[in-house]
Design an enzyme around this catalytic site. Structure first.
Site, PDB file in Angstrom:
ATOM      1  N   CYS A 385       0.871  -1.175   0.000  1.00  0.00           N
ATOM      2  CA  CYS A 385       0.000   0.000   0.000  1.00  0.00           C
ATOM      3  C   CYS A 385       0.908   1.224   0.000  1.00  0.00           C
ATOM      4  O   CYS A 385       2.132   1.092  -0.084  1.00  0.00           O
ATOM      5  CB  CYS A 385      -0.952   0.002   1.183  1.00  0.00           C
ATOM      6  SG  CYS A 385      -0.164   0.141   2.794  1.00  0.00           S
ATOM      7  N   HIS A 550      -4.454   6.406   8.145  1.00  0.00           N
ATOM      8  CA  HIS A 550      -3.082   6.523   8.641  1.00  0.00           C
ATOM      9  C   HIS A 550      -2.329   7.475   7.725  1.00  0.00           C
ATOM     10  O   HIS A 550      -2.820   7.870   6.669  1.00  0.00           O
ATOM     11  CB  HIS A 550      -2.391   5.159   8.681  1.00  0.00           C
ATOM     12  CG  HIS A 550      -2.413   4.445   7.367  1.00  0.00           C
ATOM     13  ND1 HIS A 550      -3.507   3.711   6.942  1.00  0.00           N
ATOM     14  CD2 HIS A 550      -1.502   4.346   6.375  1.00  0.00           C
ATOM     15  CE1 HIS A 550      -3.261   3.182   5.760  1.00  0.00           C
ATOM     16  NE2 HIS A 550      -2.044   3.560   5.382  1.00  0.00           N
TER      17      HIS A 550
END
Length: 631
Positions: A385, A550
């Protein structure tokens, strides 16, 4: 069948050698420019600046090759040990050790990889760093000594024998015969091993003594490939004819020689044209005294002219060598194309070339991949990611559990896209991130998913891997994943769990989560904006009514320590059209958050658990549901 296997093996070997050199072409160019400009016979002779030439070719370039070779085998630890071992061959020889670096760099990576596999799971907590650092230092030092005493003298002797052989070929007027090996080697992707492993070190020695070397033009000459492309332009058909002019520009000016390989594969007889073109070019260069005073990499006409000694005779010789090679290759190619049955399927030829390099491109359903089938002997799967701390860690945890349950001996890990290891065989990403992952490591098998928590692609992949395992008759040896069951209250604390929250939009929810992390001392305040930026880049919605906001990869420096916050939103908040009822705000540092994140991933993969957490009446109850997967 045996010949086919040998061919595939040679192609893979050539591709591996190429992978050691290609990332470092910039360094070769820098060395070439400094050499061409500042040596005694350069464009602007400068005794002081010329001092850079020797150390760069002696130390910098071999070390980069050895470092990259080790990294290809075992990531950063392999790179470090490979570089240490490379110093042994460098110091033990009197010539540039490019070939030696190609040997000991991967060897260093292989040795430390086997050591890590041997001790995996056997090191007591708290001693990991000590063992990692000392093992790399000790093994690297031992390999450097062995390389100095054994490998370096052997490679040195081999290279000296080649020098004698080259001198004999030049003296006998037989140097053009080298094209019989070099031109087919390009198609097999062995050109970097020949050019940088053999020709460049010998050429560097000749430059040191005579100021130039014709050897540096044996592989770099773009003439043979240009002749093929021009023939297709004039006498080809269909797509091949239409694309040939553009390919010729890229090949000749850009120096990307592999662009003409598919055209040769469409008519394998054209390899004769490239060989005859190469031989004619080399003959012309030898006859007129051509040569380069630095490596021309990539093989562009611009790079060749820049590396040509600054006198009219050298320019005439080198340009003539390229022109003659082009004309001969064009004439022979035209004859082959006009007299034989033509194949117009350029796409099929390109596919064959990409197969040689382990690269394909196809799209099927929700799986986006540049391979049409799973690679054989899969032993490493990587979830990727943007930051490598959230969604990929959860996905890796789920698949790791499925791999273990299936009895497969496959290592599953996660990382940021920018850090995908070169030995990753299967790479899994969110759909919108797949193109970036493919650009980063095009030779891998890529899978894209839209739901990291409950994607059906996991089970499809496991079934395929099990089928392949059964077909190969392997008895899996499952690598046990050891996870501590000890609860870490510093990461998942009840005061950081907030129930019955209401938010107008996702940004408001993300900011709330970020502020909790800031107040808890987990991150700096700037991390909040990085969380917003990360979600704008790629949604942090994970599926199953869960989001895990995040920060970006760059924001990792703003993380003070790992921590979590959990937001229960019973009525939901919109995340790009998806209803989110549970939000896990994440700050991860040095991987210390991954164990709890793994538990969260497994818990959230079951919708029954989602409903329990959404209906939880206290922070303690919600935490207990998550902790159930950690105990």
């Amino acid at each position: 069948m045996a010949q086919s296997n040998i061919k595939v093996g040679v192609q893979k070997f050539g591709n591996f050698l190429s992978s050691m050199v290609m990332p470092n072409i910039g360094a070769f160019i820098a060395w070439g420019l400094i050499t061409a400009l500042f040596i005694e016979k350069g464009f602007f002779p400068n005794e002081e600046l010329a001092k850079l030439v020797g150390p760069m070719v002696t130390y910098l370039l071999p070390l980069l090759i050895g470092y990259t070779g080790g990294k290809l085998v075992h990531d950063q630890r392999g790179a470090v040990v490979g570089a240490i071992a490379t110093m042994g061959v460098i110091v033990g020889a009197d010539i540039p050790m490019f070939l030696g670096a190609m040997i000991v760099g991967p060897l260093g990576g292989y040795v430390i990889k086997k050591f890590d596999q041997l001790i995996d799971g056997k090191i007591k907590t708290g001693f990991e760093m000590l063992v990692n650092n000392f093992s790399a230092g000790i093994l690297g030092g031992v390999l450097a000594i062995l390389a100095f005493l054994g490998i370096s003298p052997a490679v040195d002797a081999f290279t000296q024998a080649l020098i004698v052989g080259v001198d004999w070929l030049v003296g006998a007027g037989l140097l053009p015969l080298t094209s019989i090996l070099i031109e087919p080697a390009k198609i097999l992707f062995l050109n970097n091993a020949i050019n940088h492993g053999i020709l460049s070190p010998i050429g560097a020695e000749q430059i040191r003594t005579t100021g130039q070397s014709v050897l540096l033009l044996l592989e770099a000459n773009p003439g043979p490939g240009l002749g093929v492309l021009l023939a297709y332009w004039f006498f080809g058909r269909g797509t091949a004819k239409q694309s040939a002019p553009g390919a010729a520009v890229i090949h000749f000016i850009g120096g990307i020689h592999e662009i003409y390989f598919p055209y040769v594969l469409m008519r394998p007889m054209l390899i004769i044209a490239t060989i005859l073109g190469g031989m004619s070019g080399v003959f012309t260069l030898v006859l007129l005294g051509g040569g380069l005073q630095a490596v021309a990499s990539p093989g562009s006409i611009l790079a060749i002219l820049a590396a040509t000694p600054g006198n009219a005779g050298s320019y005439i010789a080198n340009i003539a060598g390229v022109l003659v090679a082009t004309v001969v290759s064009f004439i022979v190619s035209a004859f082959i194309l006009k007299t034989g049955k033509q194949t117009e399927d350029l796409d099929e030829a390109t596919r064959k070339m990409q197969e040689m390099k382990g690269k394909k491109s196809s799209v099927a359903g929700s799986i986006v991949t540049n391979k049409s089938a799973l690679p054989q002997g899969v032993n490493k799967i990587v979830f990727a990611c943007d930051a490598g701390m959230g969604s990929s860690a959860m996905g890796a945890s789920l698949l790791r559990k499925k791999v273990k349950e299936a009895g497969l001996d496959i290592f599953v890990t996660n990382t940021a896209i920018s850090n995908i290891p070169s030995d990753a065989q299967i790479v899994i990403t969110q759909e919108e991130l797949t193109p970036r992952a493919q650009n980063k490591i095009p030779e891998a098998y890529h899978i894209s998913v839209d739901n990291f928590l409950s994607s059906p692609e996991y089970d499809k992949l496991i079934n395929k891997l099990k089928d392949d395992s059964s077909a190969e008759g392997r008895t899996p040896e499952v690598e046990e994943v050891v996870e501590s069951s000890q609860e870490d209250d510093s990461l998942l604390r009840e005061e950081n769990i907030f129930l019955n929250q209401e938010f107008n939009n996702k940004e408001e929810a993300i900011r709330f989560a970020g502020e909790v992390l800031v107040k808890g001392g987990y991150v700096e305040e700037s991390y909040i904006e990085a969380m917003i930026e990360r979600d704008n880049m790629t949604s942090t919605y994970m599926g199953n009514d869960v989001a895990i906001p995040h920060g970006t990869e760059e924001a990792k420096k703003n993380v003070l320590k790992s921590g979590f916050t959990v937001l229960q939103v019973p009525n939901g908040v919109d995340f790009d059209g998806e209803k989110v009822r549970l939000i896990f705000g994440i700050a991860g540092k040095d991987g210390t958050h991954l164990e709890i994140l793994s538990g969260i991933a497994v818990t959230c993969s079951d919708m029954d658990n989602i409903e329990k957490m959404v209906q939880a009446k206290s922070a303690k109850e919600l935490k207990a549901i998550i902790q159930g997967e950690l105990n």
